[in-house]
Structures are given as structure tokens and as C-alpha cells.
Design a protein around this motif. Structure first.
Motif, PDB file in Angstrom:
ATOM      1  N   LEU A 188      64.181 -39.139   4.248  1.00 19.00           N
ATOM      2  CA  LEU A 188      64.837 -38.020   4.928  1.00 19.00           C
ATOM      3  C   LEU A 188      64.238 -36.716   4.388  1.00 19.00           C
ATOM      4  CD1 LEU A 188      67.150 -37.261   6.895  1.00 19.00           C
ATOM      5  CD2 LEU A 188      68.636 -37.066   4.897  1.00 19.00           C
ATOM      6  N   LEU A 189      63.560 -35.973   5.275  1.00 17.83           N
ATOM      7  CA  LEU A 189      62.865 -34.751   4.841  1.00 17.83           C
ATOM      8  C   LEU A 189      63.741 -33.518   4.987  1.00 17.83           C
ATOM      9  CD1 LEU A 189      59.547 -35.524   6.731  1.00 17.83           C
ATOM     10  CD2 LEU A 189      59.947 -35.860   4.304  1.00 17.83           C
ATOM     11  N   GLY A 190      64.652 -33.555   5.938  1.00 13.24           N
ATOM     12  CA  GLY A 190      65.539 -32.399   6.160  1.00 13.24           C
ATOM     13  C   GLY A 190      66.620 -32.733   7.166  1.00 13.24           C
ATOM     14  N   LYS A 191      67.710 -31.960   7.094  1.00 15.95           N
ATOM     15  CA  LYS A 191      68.820 -32.194   8.046  1.00 15.95           C
ATOM     16  C   LYS A 191      69.562 -30.879   8.246  1.00 15.95           C
ATOM     17  CE  LYS A 191      71.875 -33.598   4.307  1.00 15.95           C
ATOM     18  NZ  LYS A 191      71.002 -33.006   3.288  1.00 15.95           N
ATOM     19  N   SER A 192      70.467 -30.867   9.199  1.00 16.26           N
ATOM     20  CA  SER A 192      71.240 -29.638   9.390  1.00 16.26           C
ATOM     21  C   SER A 192      72.260 -29.505   8.268  1.00 16.26           C
ATOM     22  CB  SER A 192      71.949 -29.658  10.740  1.00 16.26           C
ATOM     23  OG  SER A 192      72.750 -28.496  10.819  1.00 16.26           O
ATOM     24  N   ASP A 250      65.237 -28.108   6.125  1.00 16.28           N
ATOM     25  CA  ASP A 250      66.633 -28.167   6.565  1.00 16.28           C
ATOM     26  C   ASP A 250      66.845 -27.218   7.751  1.00 16.28           C
ATOM     27  OD1 ASP A 250      67.429 -30.082   4.759  1.00 16.28           O
ATOM     28  OD2 ASP A 250      67.852 -28.611   3.185  1.00 16.28           O
ATOM     29  N   PHE A 251      67.946 -27.437   8.430  1.00 16.15           N
ATOM     30  CA  PHE A 251      68.275 -26.641   9.612  1.00 16.15           C
ATOM     31  C   PHE A 251      69.653 -26.007   9.427  1.00 16.15           C
ATOM     32  CE2 PHE A 251      65.753 -30.282  10.812  1.00 16.15           C
ATOM     33  CZ  PHE A 251      64.884 -29.855  11.818  1.00 16.15           C
ATOM     34  N   SER A 252      69.920 -24.990  10.232  1.00 13.30           N
ATOM     35  CA  SER A 252      71.273 -24.420  10.283  1.00 13.30           C
ATOM     36  C   SER A 252      71.475 -23.816  11.670  1.00 13.30           C
ATOM     37  CB  SER A 252      71.422 -23.337   9.214  1.00 13.30           C
ATOM     38  OG  SER A 252      72.607 -22.614   9.473  1.00 13.30           O
ATOM     39  N   ILE A 297      63.603 -24.973  15.263  1.00  8.88           N
ATOM     40  CA  ILE A 297      63.282 -26.410  15.229  1.00  8.88           C
ATOM     41  C   ILE A 297      61.768 -26.602  15.036  1.00  8.88           C
ATOM     42  CG2 ILE A 297      63.221 -28.507  16.658  1.00  8.88           C
ATOM     43  CD1 ILE A 297      65.955 -27.617  17.820  1.00  8.88           C
ATOM     44  N   ALA A 298      60.977 -25.782  15.735  1.00  8.70           N
ATOM     45  CA  ALA A 298      59.522 -25.918  15.662  1.00  8.70           C
ATOM     46  C   ALA A 298      59.017 -25.636  14.241  1.00  8.70           C
ATOM     47  CB  ALA A 298      58.864 -24.973  16.651  1.00  8.70           C
ATOM     48  N   LYS A 299      59.568 -24.589  13.624  1.00 14.31           N
ATOM     49  CA  LYS A 299      59.084 -24.210  12.294  1.00 14.31           C
ATOM     50  C   LYS A 299      59.392 -25.286  11.250  1.00 14.31           C
ATOM     51  CE  LYS A 299      58.252 -20.429   9.404  1.00 14.31           C
ATOM     52  NZ  LYS A 299      58.490 -19.015   9.318  1.00 14.31           N
ATOM     53  N   ARG A 300      60.622 -25.835  11.277  1.00 14.33           N
ATOM     54  CA  ARG A 300      60.994 -26.868  10.301  1.00 14.33           C
ATOM     55  C   ARG A 300      60.118 -28.106  10.509  1.00 14.33           C
ATOM     56  NH1 ARG A 300      63.157 -22.739   8.034  1.00 14.33           N
ATOM     57  NH2 ARG A 300      64.104 -23.939   6.360  1.00 14.33           N
ATOM     58  N   VAL A 394      66.128 -42.502   2.197  1.00 14.69           N
ATOM     59  CA  VAL A 394      66.094 -41.842   0.888  1.00 14.69           C
ATOM     60  C   VAL A 394      65.907 -40.346   1.114  1.00 14.69           C
ATOM     61  CG1 VAL A 394      64.811 -41.698  -1.299  1.00 14.69           C
ATOM     62  CG2 VAL A 394      65.045 -43.902  -0.118  1.00 14.69           C
ATOM     63  N   ASP A 395      66.819 -39.567   0.556  1.00 17.63           N
ATOM     64  CA  ASP A 395      66.794 -38.118   0.786  1.00 17.63           C
ATOM     65  C   ASP A 395      65.783 -37.435  -0.151  1.00 17.63           C
ATOM     66  OD1 ASP A 395      67.277 -35.454   1.156  1.00 17.63           O
ATOM     67  OD2 ASP A 395      69.467 -35.641   1.142  1.00 17.63           O
ATOM     68  N   VAL A 396      64.672 -36.945   0.420  1.00 15.95           N
ATOM     69  CA  VAL A 396      63.657 -36.262  -0.394  1.00 15.95           C
ATOM     70  C   VAL A 396      63.611 -34.772  -0.024  1.00 15.95           C
ATOM     71  CG1 VAL A 396      62.234 -38.310  -0.786  1.00 15.95           C
ATOM     72  CG2 VAL A 396      61.783 -36.880   1.211  1.00 15.95           C
ATOM     73  N   SER A 397      64.701 -34.284   0.578  1.00 19.09           N
ATOM     74  CA  SER A 397      64.667 -32.903   1.075  1.00 19.09           C
ATOM     75  C   SER A 397      64.497 -31.882  -0.064  1.00 19.09           C
ATOM     76  CB  SER A 397      65.889 -32.593   1.929  1.00 19.09           C
ATOM     77  OG  SER A 397      67.063 -32.910   1.248  1.00 19.09           O
ATOM     78  N   GLU A 398      65.001 -32.221  -1.257  1.00 23.70           N
ATOM     79  CA  GLU A 398      64.818 -31.276  -2.377  1.00 23.70           C
ATOM     80  C   GLU A 398      63.351 -31.166  -2.749  1.00 23.70           C
ATOM     81  OE1 GLU A 398      67.054 -31.381  -6.025  1.00 23.70           O
ATOM     82  OE2 GLU A 398      68.913 -31.426  -4.840  1.00 23.70           O
TER      83      GLU A 398
END
Ligand code: KG4
Ligand code: ZN
Length: 414
Positions: A188-192, A250-252, A297-300, A394-398
Motif C-alpha cells: 500500500l503506497l498511499g490512501k485517502s 496520500d490523498f485528502s 489524483i494525477a500528482k499522487r 503491507v502499508d509502506v506509505s511512510e
């Protein structure tokens, strides 16, 4: 021919129908027989009751779906107890319809696959208890499905896409970027960090009362925004994409929703209209919010591609980005993503809209993938529970954030 007669010999005793059934589930391919796996998939994680029968070559033999969208549009959002009741009223019929149209006898099924996570607890519960009764009656294996895994793997039913590939899932309930390394092997690279883009677009559409707009009254919020945006000027309002300084994936979307909310309140004052009436500037607002959403969305996604390439997680010569979920049917957002994939020499793949949104086919196909890989096929369902919340992989977003990859500016000429 030899194999056929041998097989017929083995099955000369049983009733003719049994032999016929046996022959139907065997494929005689290049002279070698192989067992044709057949999976019934059942989906009830949110507001669609869906079922399908899919074989291991990706043939959809039968499918049925009951959508609750119209009911929830009227209440201005999903009421979980209403969703549960509608799933209860429809599940038996939908599964029966999928099976009948497939002409597959339940005894021919290799397994039943059902979404058990993540989703609305009350909705997941209906699909799970129905499925547990079914596998108990049929004495078939059960394959519990992660809804997001199913969305991510759908593309492999249609195209020859090898692992690893990158997936962007954007819908009313989901927003994530992940690297798919195997059937149940995700990074998992990123999420909202708050709400999903579809949820935000639905809220904006509700605030704009687009349900009262003659052209949009039957459309979902996101579709209504896309439709109206075509008549508007995106530059009329300056809405900045969120999180421009955060160098992660990540997104928001809730900040964006509040900005738009303020603009709408301001415009209502200026135009002298009441909340609930349609603004003259509604199309400009739709165009501006859609543009900001697409750029965000495009940038992330651009950063995720660069991260994967930098770490050699994606093939340098044949990198694939798969985009799915209800919001993926938005052509403006797709164009923004096309700009990114062209700049990074990736292939962009999107399932057709009916497979982007929730459906039973993706669940059945995920069952086939799991059967083939031999992972998560249960012969004993004791202790199986649904899980309303369940991260993917596996969350690797950090780690992605720590890499702080600077994304080159792209001209978003959409
Ligand atoms: O995948 P989906 O059917 O259900 C889940 O949310 O899981 O996606 C529904 C979402 C809704 O929020 C809807 O407004 C959005 O997808 N959507 C769109 C479009 N069509 C549906 N958003 C933007 N543009 C569209 N054309
Ligand atoms: Zn979904």
C-alpha cells in the motif's frame, strides 16, 4: 479423441446426466484434459447485491445485480439498515439469477467466493451468512474475498497483465494506490486520509442540489459533476488541489469539499437564491472541483510511479497502471492520468465502467485467482467473520513519504 473415449470409459457406469456434467466441466485442449474451475462470486459489501459465475479462462457464464443507488439517492446517502434490508430481500433472487443464466448446476461449482471485508458491517453480514449456508448445503470450499483485492485483480480477467503492476482505486468508498505483486501480495503506497473522491463529489453534487437539475436527476453525484463540468469553465474559480506540499502518495478530499461548500454559500448570497435551488454558476463549480480532483489524483499517482521505478518495483520497460472504481469512469480524470502515464512511459489500463463499479464478476474472478494460486481456499468455515475495516497489504506509505520524491510539473491540458 483417445482421451475422450478413455474418459467416457471411466464414467460409463454413472447416470448419463452425471457424465454429461463431468464432460461439461472438462475442457479438451491440445489433447490434454484440464479441470475447468467454476466459481460463484457474491458481493454485498456496500449498496449492490451482485453475483456471478466465472470460469478460469475469464468467461462470465452468468451474472445478476441489484443496485440500491436510486433508493440511497433519495435519502441523500446510504442508510446501513436500509442497505441491509435490501440485500436481504434480493440476495437469494440475485444468486439464483446468476446461476440460472450461467446454466451451471450448483454441484459443478468449484467454490463460492464472497466479499467479507472491508465494507458496511450490516451489508457484509448478509452476504456472508447467505454464503455460509450455501457452502454448507453444497459441501463446497469457501473463498473469503477482500473487496479491494477483487477490484485490483479485475483487469486480469480482461487483459494479460503480469505481476507486478500499479493500481489506483478511486470510488465512493475507496481511495488507494497500491503495488500488486501477486494475488494476495500488495504494497500500500498511499490512501485517502479522510474521505474518498466519489464521496466528496457526491457531497458537492448534493450541496448543489443536482438531483433537481433536469439533466442530472438520475445520475450519481460524480457522474452529474462530470456531465455539468462540460458546460462550465474550470478557471472561473481558483480551487487549488489539496496536499501540494506533502511529498507522499496520500490523498485528502474533505478540505476540497469544504472549500467548495464555502464557494457555494458565497454564490448563493451573490445570486440571491436559497440553499436547495440550482446556482447559475453550478457548471463552473463542477468544472473547477473536477479539475482540482483530477490534478490531485494525477500528482499522487505520478509520485507512486516514480517511487516504484526508483525502487525497481515496476518493470522499467513495461510498467502498467490500472485504474478502477466508480470514479475511474470519469473521462476527465482518465485524461489527467493519461498525461501522467505518457510522461512516465507507462501503460494505462481501465476496466470497462460496469467492471469498475461493484459487481459479482470481480468477486468470482478473485475466487478463480485464489483457487489457481492455492491461497485462502477454506474447507472449514468455522470462525469466519466479516471485517468492516481491513487495510490492503503491507502499508509502506511512510517509506514513500520519506523518499520525498519531487514530481516534475506536467501541463494539465485536459
Ligand atoms: O465503485 P462504486 O460503484 O461504489 C463504491 O463507492 O464502492 O463507485 C461509486 C462512486 C460514487 O461516489 C459516484 O459518484 C462515483 O463513483 N462516480 C463517478 C462517476 N461515476 C460514478 N465519479 C466521477 N465521475 C463519474 N463519471
Ligand atoms: Zn468497490
Amino acid at each position: 479423441m483417445l482421451i475422450l473415449s478413455k474418459t467416457a470409459g471411466v464414467f460409463s457406469k454413472p447416470a448419463r446426466r452425471k457424465t454429461y456434467e463431468f464432460l461439461r466441466i472438462f475442457n479438451f485442449h491440445s489433447g490434454k484434459p484440464f479441470l475447468h474451475k467454476l466459481v460463484l462470486g457474491i458481493e454485498t459489501s456496500c449498496d449492490d447485491t451482485a453475483a456471478a459465475v466465472v470460469d478460469e479462462t475469464g468467461n462470465v457464464l452468468g451474472e445478476a445485480i441489484h443496485s440500491q443507488t436510486e433508493v440511497h439517492l433519495k435519502t441523500g446517502g446510504i442508510v446501513p439498515s436500509v442497505a441491509q434490508q435490501l440485500h436481504r430481500e434480493n440476495i437469494q433472487r440475485i444468486v439464483q439469477e446468476a446461476l440460472s443464466s450461467s446454466k451451471v448446476c450448483p454441484s459443478e461449482l468449484s467454490a463460492v467466493a464472497t466479499t467479507i471485508k472491508p465494507g458496511l458491517a450490516l451489508s457484509l453480514g448478509v452476504g456472508l451468512s447467505f454464503s455460509l449456508h450455501l457452502v454448507d448445503q453444497l459441501k463446497k470450499p469457501f473463498i473469503p474475498i477482500h473487496h479491494m483485492e477483487a477490484h485490483a485483480l479485475t483487469i486480469r480477467l480482461l487483459n494479460k497483465v503480469d505481476f507486478p503492476f500499479l493500481v489506483l482505486l478511486i470510488s465512493g468508498g475507496h481511495c488507494l494506490l497500491a503495488l500488486v505483486r501477486g494475488v494476495s501480495d500488495f504494497l500500500l503506497l498511499g490512501k485517502s486520509l479522510d474521505i474518498a473522491p466519489g464521496d466528496m463529489l457526491d457531497k458537492v453534487a448534493r450541496r448543489l442540489s443536482l438531483i433537481k437539475h433536469p439533466e442530472c436527476s438520475t445520475m450519481s453525484g460524480g457522474k452529474a459533476i462530470e456531465h455539468l463540468a462540460k458546460q462550465g469553465n474550470k478557471l472561473h474559480f481558483d480551487i487549488k488541489p489539496p496536499m501540494q506540499r506533502a511529498k507522499n502518495c496520500d490523498f485528502s478530499f474533505s478540505g476540497l469539499q469544504h472549500v467548495v461548500d464555502r464557494i457555494i454559500t458565497q454564490k448563493e448570497k451573490e445570486e440571491g437564491i436559497q440553499k436547495g435551488e440550482i446556482l447559475a454558476s453550478a457548471a463552473h463549480i463542477a468544472a473547477a472541483v473536477q479539475h482540482a480532483t483530477a490534478c490531485h489524483i494525477a500528482k499522487r499517482t505520478h509520485r507512486a510511479i516514480l517511487f516504484c521505478k526508483q525502487r525497481r518495483l515496476l518493470s522499467p520497460s513495461n510498467a502498467v497502471l490500472v485504474v478502477s472504481g466508480g470514479v475511474a469512469s470519469n473521462l476527465y480524470i482518465r485524461k489527467a492520468l493519461e498525461i501522467v502515464t505518457n510522461a512516465t512511459e507507462c501503460t494505462l489500463l481501465c476496466p470497462p465502467p460496469r467492471l469498475c463499479t461493484d459487481n459479482g464478476i470481480m468477486i468470482a474472478w478473485n475466487g478463480i485467482e485464489r483457487l489457481r494460486a492455492g491461497v485462502g481456499v477454506l474447507h472449514n468455515t468455522e470462525g469466519i467473520r466479516y471485517e468492516p475495516k481491513c487495510p490492503l497489504g503491507v502499508d509502506v506509505s511512510e517509506e514513500v513519504g520519506e523518499a520525498a520524491i519531487k514530481v516534475p510539473r506536467l501541463k494539465m491540458d485536459i
